[in-house]
Structures are given as structure tokens and as C-alpha cells.
Design an enzyme around this catalytic site. Sequence first.
Site, short mmCIF file in Angstrom:
data_model
loop_
_atom_site.label_atom_id
_atom_site.label_comp_id
_atom_site.label_asym_id
_atom_site.label_seq_id
_atom_site.Cartn_x
_atom_site.Cartn_y
_atom_site.Cartn_z
N HIS A 222 73.72 30.39 -39.72
CA HIS A 222 74.58 31.50 -39.34
C HIS A 222 75.52 31.83 -40.50
O HIS A 222 75.91 30.95 -41.26
CB HIS A 222 75.36 31.17 -38.07
CG HIS A 222 74.52 31.35 -36.85
ND1 HIS A 222 74.72 30.64 -35.69
CD2 HIS A 222 73.47 32.17 -36.61
CE1 HIS A 222 73.82 31.02 -34.80
NE2 HIS A 222 73.04 31.94 -35.34
N GLU B 169 66.33 35.77 -35.79
CA GLU B 169 65.65 34.52 -35.41
C GLU B 169 64.64 34.11 -36.49
O GLU B 169 64.53 32.93 -36.82
CB GLU B 169 64.97 34.64 -34.05
CG GLU B 169 65.92 34.91 -32.87
CD GLU B 169 67.06 33.89 -32.73
OE1 GLU B 169 66.96 32.78 -33.28
OE2 GLU B 169 68.07 34.22 -32.07
ZN ZN Z 1 71.27 32.54 -34.71
#
Ligand code: ZN
Length: 186
Positions: A144, A135
Site C-alpha cells: 500500500h 489487486e
Molecule cells: Zn490493497
Amino acid sequence: MSYRPFLGLVPLAPVDHLILPDLRQAIADFLFLPVKILPTRPLPPQTHHPGRNQYYSTQLLDYLLNDEHGEDPFRILGITAADLYIPIFTFVFGEAQLDGKAAIISTFRPGAGAGEVKPSRSLLLSRLIKLSLHELGHTFGLPHCRQDGCLMGFAANLEKLDQKKTGLCKYCLILLDDYFQSLQDL
Ligand SMILES: [Zn+2]
Ligand SMILES: [Zn+2]
């Protein structure tokens, strides 16, 4: 007095305080940033969804940003034992603002709150470290990643989370380096 950037770990009650010192240390070691455990704050009841019995993580990010404590962390990571959601998912392990200031993780699913096998303390800690760094990686602008085992890979469940390494792939490392470099150039 000069300002030294630090990362603030904000426990949102209820939370297991015993795990916090080790988590704090692991984050500090990984990011080479000082990490402070800030005063515990209550979970705001208005972020609770009674039908789901979960807390809305996006609203919690706003809540974390609205803090009049006077401390000004470079990044804020909230941690709570409550189960989190955003409307399009049944649950989330955590959420972060991409290239923003706030992130949050939940210990609920990593601690087998949804009925999986209870993890050992070291497995729980390893999961929380991975989630925290993932995070926080988003707050440093990392999207990502699809490289095998990379910390920035999307993990939809605990099995996927446990398969990830506690490290970034070479591409994400370069992106992270570039990000910190760009901060120094400001
Ligand atoms: Zn993520
Ligand atoms: Zn990666």
C-alpha cells in the site's frame, strides 16, 4: 510453441458478463500484458459464511489457484458479484497475494449492492478497473502507498476509491518497473 505470459480473468458466477470485455481491455492496456477471459467457474459454497452472507476472499484465492483447466496464466484475477470478506473486516473490495499469483475483486459494493447510489456504467467500470489494477499491483509485489491519489493507496470505502486516480505514483511505477525487470533477468 513458446509460452507467452498472459493474465487470466476468471468470472466466478454470478457475475455481470457485459462489463468483462471493457475491463479486460483496460487491464491489458495498462499493464501491456495480454489478458484472456477464462471459462466461468461457480462460487464454491464452502467459502460462503451464512451469518455474514458473504464469501471468504482468502479461500477464493486458493480456489482460483486450484484449476485443472490446463491453461497456466501468469496471474489470475477472479471477479464476482458476491460480497467478499476477511474475518477482520466487515467487507473487502478485493484481495490479492502479495508477490503471488492470485487476486480477486467483487463488483458488489462498486455496483452499489450495499445500498449506495447506483453508479453509471462508466463509473462502475472505472471502479472495477481501479480495483483490478490495485489487486494485481499487490501480486507484482507493490505494498500500500500513501502518495496522494495513487492507485496503490488503501481505499476503505467507495468515496475513497472514487478519489483515486487510475494511475500509479512515480514511486510505485519504479517499483513495478523493477519487478518486471527482475522477471526478465531470471
Ligand atoms: Zn490493497
Ligand atoms: Zn504509489
